[in-house]
Design a protein around this motif. Structure first.
Motif, PDB file in Angstrom:
ATOM      1  N   ASN A 337       0.812  -1.214   0.000  1.00 39.39           N
ATOM      2  CA  ASN A 337       0.000   0.000   0.000  1.00 39.39           C
ATOM      3  C   ASN A 337       0.845   1.263   0.000  1.00 39.39           C
ATOM      4  O   ASN A 337       0.471   2.284  -0.594  1.00 39.39           O
ATOM      5  N   ARG A 338       1.994   1.210   0.647  1.00 41.52           N
ATOM      6  CA  ARG A 338       2.876   2.388   0.649  1.00 41.52           C
ATOM      7  C   ARG A 338       3.487   2.637  -0.725  1.00 41.52           C
ATOM      8  O   ARG A 338       3.721   3.786  -1.100  1.00 41.52           O
ATOM      9  N   GLN A 339       3.761   1.550  -1.447  1.00 43.59           N
ATOM     10  CA  GLN A 339       4.282   1.731  -2.804  1.00 43.59           C
ATOM     11  C   GLN A 339       3.305   2.533  -3.644  1.00 43.59           C
ATOM     12  O   GLN A 339       3.690   3.426  -4.401  1.00 43.59           O
ATOM     13  N   VAL A 340       2.028   2.225  -3.507  1.00 46.19           N
ATOM     14  CA  VAL A 340       1.004   2.960  -4.254  1.00 46.19           C
ATOM     15  C   VAL A 340       0.938   4.413  -3.789  1.00 46.19           C
ATOM     16  O   VAL A 340       0.818   5.336  -4.597  1.00 46.19           O
ATOM     17  N   GLU A 341       1.042   4.642  -2.483  1.00 48.50           N
ATOM     18  CA  GLU A 341       1.011   6.004  -1.956  1.00 48.50           C
ATOM     19  C   GLU A 341       2.168   6.839  -2.500  1.00 48.50           C
ATOM     20  O   GLU A 341       2.046   8.055  -2.650  1.00 48.50           O
ATOM     21  N   PHE A 342       3.291   6.181  -2.793  1.00 49.92           N
ATOM     22  CA  PHE A 342       4.453   6.877  -3.356  1.00 49.92           C
ATOM     23  C   PHE A 342       4.389   6.981  -4.879  1.00 49.92           C
ATOM     24  O   PHE A 342       5.341   7.429  -5.521  1.00 49.92           O
ATOM     25  N   GLY A 343       3.264   6.555  -5.470  1.00 51.86           N
ATOM     26  CA  GLY A 343       3.084   6.656  -6.909  1.00 51.86           C
ATOM     27  C   GLY A 343       3.756   5.554  -7.695  1.00 51.86           C
ATOM     28  O   GLY A 343       4.016   5.708  -8.895  1.00 51.86           O
ATOM     29  N   LEU A 344       4.037   4.416  -7.049  1.00 52.06           N
ATOM     30  CA  LEU A 344       4.723   3.306  -7.700  1.00 52.06           C
ATOM     31  C   LEU A 344       3.794   2.117  -7.872  1.00 52.06           C
ATOM     32  O   LEU A 344       2.850   1.928  -7.101  1.00 52.06           O
ATOM     33  N   ASP A 345       4.056   1.301  -8.892  1.00 52.99           N
ATOM     34  CA  ASP A 345       3.370   0.025  -9.037  1.00 52.99           C
ATOM     35  C   ASP A 345       4.184  -1.030  -8.294  1.00 52.99           C
ATOM     36  O   ASP A 345       5.379  -1.202  -8.572  1.00 52.99           O
ATOM     37  N   PRO A 346       3.582  -1.722  -7.343  1.00 49.18           N
ATOM     38  CA  PRO A 346       4.350  -2.720  -6.593  1.00 49.18           C
ATOM     39  C   PRO A 346       4.839  -3.845  -7.488  1.00 49.18           C
ATOM     40  O   PRO A 346       4.090  -4.357  -8.325  1.00 49.18           O
ATOM     41  N   VAL A 347       6.102  -4.206  -7.334  1.00 52.76           N
ATOM     42  CA  VAL A 347       6.698  -5.312  -8.086  1.00 52.76           C
ATOM     43  C   VAL A 347       6.886  -6.464  -7.109  1.00 52.76           C
ATOM     44  O   VAL A 347       7.676  -6.374  -6.166  1.00 52.76           O
ATOM     45  N   LEU A 348       6.141  -7.550  -7.331  1.00 52.79           N
ATOM     46  CA  LEU A 348       6.145  -8.667  -6.395  1.00 52.79           C
ATOM     47  C   LEU A 348       6.360  -9.973  -7.150  1.00 52.79           C
ATOM     48  O   LEU A 348       5.997 -10.086  -8.324  1.00 52.79           O
ATOM     49  N   PRO A 349       6.950 -10.965  -6.499  1.00 49.50           N
ATOM     50  CA  PRO A 349       7.062 -12.285  -7.133  1.00 49.50           C
ATOM     51  C   PRO A 349       5.669 -12.829  -7.453  1.00 49.50           C
ATOM     52  O   PRO A 349       4.733 -12.655  -6.665  1.00 49.50           O
ATOM     53  N   GLU A 350       5.526 -13.467  -8.579  1.00 51.51           N
ATOM     54  CA  GLU A 350       4.230 -13.986  -8.994  1.00 51.51           C
ATOM     55  C   GLU A 350       3.628 -14.913  -7.941  1.00 51.51           C
ATOM     56  O   GLU A 350       2.416 -14.903  -7.695  1.00 51.51           O
ATOM     57  N   GLU A 351       4.503 -15.715  -7.307  1.00 50.00           N
ATOM     58  CA  GLU A 351       3.984 -16.684  -6.331  1.00 50.00           C
ATOM     59  C   GLU A 351       3.474 -16.027  -5.050  1.00 50.00           C
ATOM     60  O   GLU A 351       2.813 -16.673  -4.236  1.00 50.00           O
ATOM     61  N   HIS A 352       3.781 -14.747  -4.885  1.00 46.50           N
ATOM     62  CA  HIS A 352       3.287 -14.028  -3.704  1.00 46.50           C
ATOM     63  C   HIS A 352       2.461 -12.815  -4.132  1.00 46.50           C
ATOM     64  O   HIS A 352       2.484 -11.772  -3.489  1.00 46.50           O
ATOM     65  N   GLY A 353       1.724 -13.005  -5.216  1.00 51.49           N
ATOM     66  CA  GLY A 353       0.862 -11.951  -5.726  1.00 51.49           C
ATOM     67  C   GLY A 353      -0.532 -12.018  -5.133  1.00 51.49           C
ATOM     68  O   GLY A 353      -0.736 -12.498  -4.011  1.00 51.49           O
ATOM     69  N   TRP A 354      -1.522 -11.585  -5.906  1.00 46.21           N
ATOM     70  CA  TRP A 354      -2.875 -11.443  -5.361  1.00 46.21           C
ATOM     71  C   TRP A 354      -3.504 -12.784  -4.993  1.00 46.21           C
ATOM     72  O   TRP A 354      -4.290 -12.881  -4.047  1.00 46.21           O
ATOM     73  N   ARG A 355      -3.157 -13.842  -5.722  1.00 47.77           N
ATOM     74  CA  ARG A 355      -3.712 -15.149  -5.372  1.00 47.77           C
ATOM     75  C   ARG A 355      -3.179 -15.628  -4.023  1.00 47.77           C
ATOM     76  O   ARG A 355      -3.906 -16.227  -3.224  1.00 47.77           O
ATOM     77  N   PHE A 356      -1.889 -15.377  -3.779  1.00 48.58           N
ATOM     78  CA  PHE A 356      -1.316 -15.714  -2.475  1.00 48.58           C
ATOM     79  C   PHE A 356      -2.005 -14.915  -1.371  1.00 48.58           C
ATOM     80  O   PHE A 356      -2.360 -15.470  -0.314  1.00 48.58           O
ATOM     81  N   LEU A 357      -2.213 -13.629  -1.608  1.00 44.69           N
ATOM     82  CA  LEU A 357      -2.871 -12.786  -0.610  1.00 44.69           C
ATOM     83  C   LEU A 357      -4.308 -13.239  -0.367  1.00 44.69           C
ATOM     84  O   LEU A 357      -4.790 -13.229   0.777  1.00 44.69           O
ATOM     85  N   ARG A 358      -4.981 -13.639  -1.421  1.00 42.93           N
ATOM     86  CA  ARG A 358      -6.340 -14.148  -1.266  1.00 42.93           C
ATOM     87  C   ARG A 358      -6.347 -15.417  -0.406  1.00 42.93           C
ATOM     88  O   ARG A 358      -7.217 -15.604   0.465  1.00 42.93           O
ATOM     89  N   GLY A 359      -5.371 -16.289  -0.640  1.00 36.60           N
ATOM     90  CA  GLY A 359      -5.261 -17.492   0.177  1.00 36.60           C
ATOM     91  C   GLY A 359      -4.928 -17.180   1.623  1.00 36.60           C
ATOM     92  O   GLY A 359      -5.450 -17.830   2.542  1.00 36.60           O
ATOM     93  N   ALA A 360      -4.055 -16.178   1.831  1.00 40.30           N
ATOM     94  CA  ALA A 360      -3.709 -15.774   3.197  1.00 40.30           C
ATOM     95  C   ALA A 360      -4.933 -15.236   3.919  1.00 40.30           C
ATOM     96  O   ALA A 360      -5.146 -15.511   5.108  1.00 40.30           O
ATOM     97  N   ARG A 361      -5.760 -14.490   3.200  1.00 37.22           N
ATOM     98  CA  ARG A 361      -6.983 -13.957   3.801  1.00 37.22           C
ATOM     99  C   ARG A 361      -7.898 -15.094   4.260  1.00 37.22           C
ATOM    100  O   ARG A 361      -8.473 -15.056   5.353  1.00 37.22           O
TER     101      ARG A 361
END
Length: 404
Positions: A337-361
């Protein structure tokens, strides 16, 4: 103030440790490495310096003593707490006499400030990045911790001068120091002052060690979250709930512009008396105890738990595992979220992207078939008061848009 009886008993315990260590063939450094403490901590214990129950439990386990060191430690602590309560009561009476207000501190159903013993669990979190996390794990000889209910990580003992510490590292780039300290406080005000003073030291210590491990000068520990496992409450039953709620939110005793100085103690103790007299309104707090077995509260500031019937209450490790998972995902989402606040697109490993976050939720929110009602209540209270779900949903949306 430590009495001569306690000092001498600690020296005897230290000599016993030294004899057992030497008989087992360990050097002070060798024992320290296995325990996750520094060599000076072991040397200090052998000289009679105070150490935590977790330290002595570790020594008993490694030296195969059958628990004799821990048992002796608890006997000494019982003496020390009794003496501390007597000293605290004498000091309260002295202050009341000086102020001409002795009738105000007589026994009156819980208005008197009371001491308590607890274990403080501090979770000191930082985002270091996936590559740095891998480096930290290799340098620390970390072991993998598998937990079907939560989020698997790697962990290793880490030396700290004031208690037992473990460094937990997740492959998505979060590192958390879990520091356990034994506390014996004369009142809740003392906890509030100690907590706020120690937080700055904890953050500086964690930042320095993470920079050393990663070689990155821009890595910083971002926050400290506390949980208190109250082992010996000193309040009457009529005041216990209000006292534990106050431990859950100790900052309410201090003024908004407090500098956490001893000169602020008297005002804070008066605030503590008012809360214990009038009751804590419970705002921002979620309960998760089970009537007759335990009392537990969670808030944005932290967590407190008192097992009234230890064999039927939650295990301490259950609370720790829940907090580690919650804070790991919280720190990861904070970075996104801070990356977005700084005007950046977050760069994350594919395996820890939105699907991983959905599973964590799902892991953090949905009940498991083998969970007890106490586990479910604890998880719901901690996740809700942490503000994680809103934080996590925002991060999922951001990463989903970035990764497609």
């Amino acid at each position: 103030m430590t009495t001569d009886e306690v000092i001498e008993a600690r020296k005897v315990l230290g000599r016993k440790l030294r004899g057992l260590r030497e008989a087992s063939g360990y050097t002070q450094q060798g024992l320290a490495d296995l325990l996750g403490y520094s060599r000076p901590r072991v040397a200090g214990a052998e000289r009679g310096e105070s150490c935590s129950a977790l330290f002595w439990q570790g020594c008993d386990r490694l030296l195969d003593t059958g628990g004799v060191l821990t048992s002796t430690y608890h006997e000494i602590e019982g003496i020390r707490r009794t003496e501390a309560r007597k000293a605290a009561e004498a000091e309260r009476i002295r202050r009341a006499v000086d102020a001409g207000g002795i009738p105000q501190i007589k026994e009156d159903g819980g208005k008197v400030l009371a001491g308590f013993a607890a274990r403080s669990h501090k979770f000191i979190a930082a985002f270091v990045g996936a590559r740095a996390a891998e480096q930290v794990m290799s340098l620390s000889n970390a072991r993998t911790t598998q937990d079907r209910h939560w989020i698997s990580c790697q962990s290793a003992p880490f030396a700290h001068s004031s208690g037992q510490c473990e460094l937990h590292v997740w492959p998505f780039g979060v590192a958390i120091f879990h520091l356990v300290e034994e506390l014996a406080m004369p009142n809740i005000t003392s906890l509030a002052l100690w907590r706020m003073r120690s937080y700055a030291e904890n953050l500086a210590w964690a930042t320095a060690n993470l920079r050393r491990l990663t070689g990155l000068d821009d890595v910083s520990a971002s926050y400290v979250l506390s949980a208190y496992w109250v082992t010996e409450p000193g309040w009457p039953e009529s005041t216990l709930d209000d006292a534990l709620r106050t431990i859950c939110t100790p900052r309410i005793l201090l003024q908004r512009e407090a500098r956490f100085l001893e000169s602020e103690r008297e005002d804070a103790e008066q605030a503590e008396r008012r809360v214990l007299t009038n009751g804590h309104d419970g705002s921002g707090i979620e309960p998760f105890g089970l009537s007759g077995l335990s009392v537990g509260y969670a808030s944005w500031s932290g967590v407190v738990y008192h097992p009234m019937v230890p064999d039927q209450a939650l295990a301490e490790s259950d609370l720790v595992a829940c907090e580690l998972a919650t804070q790991a995902i919280w720190a990861y989402c904070e970075h996104i979220n801070r990356q977005v606040e700084f005007g950046l697109d977050p760069v994350l490993p594919e395996e820890h992207g939105w699907r991983f976050l959905r599973g964590a939720r799902s892991r953090l929110v949905n009940p498991r078939p083998q969970e007890t009602g106490q586990h479910r209540s604890m998880r719901d209270a901690i996740v809700k008061t942490s503000g994680l779900l809103g934080h996590l949903d925002q991060a999922i949306d951001i990463v989903r848009q970035s990764q497609g």
